[in-house]
Design an enzyme around this catalytic site. Sequence first.
Site, mmCIF file in Angstrom:
data_model
loop_
_atom_site.group_PDB
_atom_site.id
_atom_site.type_symbol
_atom_site.label_atom_id
_atom_site.label_comp_id
_atom_site.label_asym_id
_atom_site.label_seq_id
_atom_site.Cartn_x
_atom_site.Cartn_y
_atom_site.Cartn_z
ATOM 1 N N SER A 7 0.776 -0.814 0.188
ATOM 2 C CA SER A 7 0.291 -0.596 -0.002
ATOM 3 C C SER A 7 1.190 1.319 0.229
ATOM 4 C CB SER A 7 -0.867 -0.242 1.140
ATOM 5 O OG SER A 7 -1.960 1.007 1.366
ATOM 6 N N TYR A 58 -1.299 -0.654 10.359
ATOM 7 C CA TYR A 58 -1.368 -1.058 8.999
ATOM 8 C C TYR A 58 -0.693 -0.882 8.842
ATOM 9 C CZ TYR A 58 -3.542 -0.970 4.787
ATOM 10 O OH TYR A 58 -4.353 -1.322 3.117
#
Length: 342
Positions: free
Chosen positions: A212, A225
């Site tokens: 990401s 995350y």
Amino acid sequence: MSMSSDRFAFSANSGDDLLVIMLESTKIHTPSQMSRVFDIAKDTVLFLLLSCYYILESLFWTLMPNAIRPMKNLKGDVVVVTGAGGGVGRHLSIKLARLGAKVVAWDINKEALQKTCTTLTDEGYEVASYIVDLADRASVYNTAEKVKKEVGKVDMLINNAGTVFGETLLELSDAAIETTYKVNILSHYWTVKAFLPDMIKSGKGHIVTVGSVAGLLGTYRCTDYSATKFATVGFHESLFTELRAHGHNTIYATLVCPYYINTGMFDGVSPRLMPMLEPDYVAETMIDSIRKNEVNCVMPGSVRYLLPLKCLLPAKMCWDLMHRVMKGPQSMMDLKKKPNLA
């Protein structure tokens, strides 16, 4: 007197011996040092020459449209897609099947996985599906063995599944943190260890790691995350290095780092400068990157030009850019919280 002479003679001889040793030592080390300097110079010149070729090659392939560019044929390949029940995973599964790949869909959500399978079977494609808890190492290994026996050797592994809770560090429960790590990064170790040996034996394979942009830039309310996505970047780069160092040049590795995707994972977030990416676009871009055997795929492409700034600019300037111009933290403040774990 004679004893004194003997001592003098011994001392003189010792000095000569020491001088000889020093000279021999110099003779031994000088060519070795010169050789090392020559090797470094030779390799550096070769690197610079190859760099020119690599840059020109990259520009050539970048400018060439996909329509006329040679792309890898996926027909007949067995492809495992984790998190295939929804979002990008579902779009990946459908698009891969349409390209002739045999999709092996993994997900923990039985209903979502069934929807993906129904879509594929309705279109006439064969699909194998498995309920897998990626947070459970034994479940991953056991399911991988089932796939090998029931479907066959896996040609491509797409580690797509991920989870986010959207809490600040002090709000996150310990269980939520552990779950994020188990799903977002530790599961990659178990899946790759399960399928990579067969890829190496056959001399054909592809490992796709979905990271990401949050794994390239730390993000507010994403201490768990972002950290796991940073880990996926390191995992990919180290794995790529190992494969190349051992001569496994036909086993490819691709890292995918997309911006926010409109899948529901980041519901409530309203980015200021760029809109969220649509899952269909992300899946299409991923597959194009895979078929080109690219090492890195950042979406949108403009983001990769911003990344070096965090190392080049003063820290206060980077924070002001993020906070005042991009309003990254402010946009994440409206993220809808996910059900936390006890």
